[in-house]
Design a protein around this motif. Structure first.
Motif, mmCIF file in Angstrom:
data_model
loop_
_atom_site.group_PDB
_atom_site.id
_atom_site.type_symbol
_atom_site.label_atom_id
_atom_site.label_comp_id
_atom_site.label_asym_id
_atom_site.label_seq_id
_atom_site.Cartn_x
_atom_site.Cartn_y
_atom_site.Cartn_z
ATOM 1 N N SER A 25 0.815 -1.218 0.000
ATOM 2 C CA SER A 25 0.000 0.000 0.000
ATOM 3 C C SER A 25 0.848 1.268 0.000
ATOM 4 C CB SER A 25 -0.931 0.005 1.217
ATOM 5 O OG SER A 25 -0.180 0.096 2.417
ATOM 6 N N ASN A 26 2.132 1.153 0.372
ATOM 7 C CA ASN A 26 3.015 2.316 0.417
ATOM 8 C C ASN A 26 3.796 2.538 -0.877
ATOM 9 O OD1 ASN A 26 2.394 3.126 3.068
ATOM 10 N ND2 ASN A 26 3.808 1.616 3.924
ATOM 11 N N ILE A 27 3.615 1.655 -1.853
ATOM 12 C CA ILE A 27 4.301 1.837 -3.139
ATOM 13 C C ILE A 27 3.640 2.985 -3.901
ATOM 14 C CG2 ILE A 27 4.849 0.755 -5.355
ATOM 15 C CD1 ILE A 27 4.888 -1.925 -3.920
ATOM 16 N N PRO A 28 4.416 3.952 -4.399
ATOM 17 C CA PRO A 28 3.818 5.087 -5.132
ATOM 18 C C PRO A 28 2.994 4.625 -6.330
ATOM 19 C CG PRO A 28 6.126 5.507 -4.641
ATOM 20 C CD PRO A 28 5.876 4.076 -4.275
ATOM 21 N N LYS A 29 1.728 4.984 -6.356
ATOM 22 C CA LYS A 29 0.848 4.569 -7.445
ATOM 23 C C LYS A 29 1.264 5.204 -8.768
ATOM 24 C CE LYS A 29 -1.657 2.283 -4.521
ATOM 25 N NZ LYS A 29 -1.542 0.801 -4.466
ATOM 26 N N GLU A 30 1.920 6.378 -8.690
ATOM 27 C CA GLU A 30 2.311 7.065 -9.920
ATOM 28 C C GLU A 30 3.291 6.228 -10.745
ATOM 29 O OE1 GLU A 30 2.700 8.268 -6.912
ATOM 30 O OE2 GLU A 30 1.161 9.829 -6.729
ATOM 31 N N LEU A 31 4.199 5.538 -10.046
ATOM 32 C CA LEU A 31 5.167 4.705 -10.767
ATOM 33 C C LEU A 31 4.476 3.563 -11.509
ATOM 34 C CD1 LEU A 31 8.082 4.432 -8.171
ATOM 35 C CD2 LEU A 31 8.027 5.790 -10.262
ATOM 36 N N LEU A 32 3.495 2.945 -10.848
ATOM 37 C CA LEU A 32 2.772 1.851 -11.485
ATOM 38 C C LEU A 32 1.935 2.357 -12.659
ATOM 39 C CD1 LEU A 32 1.616 -0.031 -8.256
ATOM 40 C CD2 LEU A 32 3.505 -0.635 -9.774
ATOM 41 N N GLU A 33 1.365 3.560 -12.528
ATOM 42 C CA GLU A 33 0.577 4.132 -13.625
ATOM 43 C C GLU A 33 1.471 4.457 -14.821
ATOM 44 O OE1 GLU A 33 -1.321 7.451 -11.873
ATOM 45 O OE2 GLU A 33 -2.753 6.256 -10.699
ATOM 46 N N VAL A 34 2.660 4.998 -14.543
ATOM 47 C CA VAL A 34 3.607 5.288 -15.633
ATOM 48 C C VAL A 34 4.026 3.992 -16.318
ATOM 49 C CG1 VAL A 34 5.930 6.127 -16.164
ATOM 50 C CG2 VAL A 34 4.438 7.433 -14.635
ATOM 51 N N ALA A 35 4.271 2.952 -15.516
ATOM 52 C CA ALA A 35 4.654 1.659 -16.096
ATOM 53 C C ALA A 35 3.538 1.106 -16.976
ATOM 54 C CB ALA A 35 4.990 0.675 -14.985
ATOM 55 N N ASP A 36 2.273 1.276 -16.558
ATOM 56 C CA ASP A 36 1.143 0.834 -17.382
ATOM 57 C C ASP A 36 1.087 1.606 -18.699
ATOM 58 O OD1 ASP A 36 0.211 -1.131 -15.658
ATOM 59 O OD2 ASP A 36 -0.988 0.313 -14.495
ATOM 60 N N VAL A 37 1.314 2.928 -18.626
ATOM 61 C CA VAL A 37 1.292 3.751 -19.841
ATOM 62 C C VAL A 37 2.393 3.332 -20.799
ATOM 63 C CG1 VAL A 37 1.627 6.098 -20.712
ATOM 64 C CG2 VAL A 37 0.197 5.715 -18.692
ATOM 65 N N GLU A 38 3.552 2.984 -20.224
ATOM 66 C CA GLU A 38 4.682 2.561 -21.057
ATOM 67 C C GLU A 38 4.543 1.134 -21.573
ATOM 68 O OE1 GLU A 38 7.226 4.362 -22.071
ATOM 69 O OE2 GLU A 38 6.561 6.167 -21.036
#
Length: 294
Positions: free
Chosen positions: A182-195
């Protein structure tokens, strides 16, 4: 100059206040941990509590020549090598499953958290019902045409205890991993999905890197718990079975025979092994998670 003196005076006052607040904890640690450890270290280097002759490392040399200690060390190592990686990996897998959208999530979570609310004696009773000579598992094996086993006094006994260890500890470890996820930044995962990153890449490159402190903590906790499995084994077998003769069995036996020198030497060796293993885990975690921390 006056300002510097005032700052130094304030720092000294802050230090004094901090020491005042810490003093009860420091006193407790000193009296209940540091002082007993020093006493154990002293006992490990004398020949007897009656004569108090200093023998330095003779007790340690005799300890490593003791067949019971070597057997207990081998069994404990075998158990820890089996149980600790499974406790870490399976609890992480369970946390990842609960993070995803799966049916019956609440029931699934309750099943693995229930051992935390059940006394150890009750958990052991369940295992005795399952794996005793005329238990449920043997009944199922017989129905399937196999030969029943006396699981608790055979070569399979260690695997029975590993299952008990996992069922008892997976729930707590799972909660720790869920908190870490739950503490992992969601922004990083969203960027990874976009990429267009794959799930495997997101897990190893992002999630696992951020979970490295949690992995370290869970591993240390599981390692410590694996060295404390004596209570479950003793309740399960009510004896010292050769297949499950652990270091705590050895220490309990030396205590019953009042062999304080051997007991103290074994305790010092165990403490050193734990410190070395934990330091190694810290080094590995620091290397693996250094980019995240930076």
């Amino acid at each position: 100059m006056e300002k510097n003196r005032i700052k130094k005076r304030e720092k000294r006052k802050d230090l004094a206040r901090s020491l005042c607040f810490l003093s009860p904890s420091l006193l407790g640690v000193g009296v209940f941990f540091v002082l007993p450890f020093c006493v154990v270290l002293y006992y490990s280097m004398i020949d007897s509590v009656a004569t108090h002759n200093f023998v330095f490392l003779d007790n340690f040399i005799a300890l490593f020549q003791n067949s019971a200690f070597l057997e207990a060390s081998k069994n404990t190592l075998h158990f820890s090598v089996l149980a600790v990686p499974l406790a870490v990996i399976l609890s992480l897998v369970l946390a990842l499953m609960l993070e995803a959208r799966i049916p019956l999530k609440s029931q699934f979570r309750t099943f693995f958290l229930s051992p935390m609310m059940v006394p150890v004696a009750s958990v052991v009773l369940i295992w005795q019902v399952l794996f005793s000579n005329k238990g449920t598992v043997n009944e199922l094996v017989t129905l399937l045409g196999g030969q029943p086993h006396d699981w608790l006094v055979s070569n399979y006994a260690v695997y029975v205890v590993v299952l008990l260890f996992l069922w008892k500890n997976l729930g707590y470890n799972m909660i720790l991993f869920m908190a870490g996820l739950s503490n992992i930044p969601k922004e990083l995962l969203e960027v990874a999905d976009v990429e267009g990153a794959s799930e495997w890449y997101k897990f190893f490159a992002i999630k696992l890197r951020y979970l490295s402190p949690t992995v370290l903590f869970v591993t240390i906790l599981s390692l410590i718990n694996s060295f404390k499995i004596f209570r479950e084994i003793y309740l399960l077998t009510e004896d010292y079975p050769p297949e499950l003769y652990m270091l705590q069995h050895f220490m309990n036996g030396t205590f019953r025979h009042l062999d304080y020198q051997k007991l103290s030497a074994a305790a010092i060796v165990l403490a050193l092994v734990m410190v070395i293993l934990i330091l190694a885990l810290f080094v590995i975690e620091n290397w693996f998670g250094k980019d995240v921390e930076g």
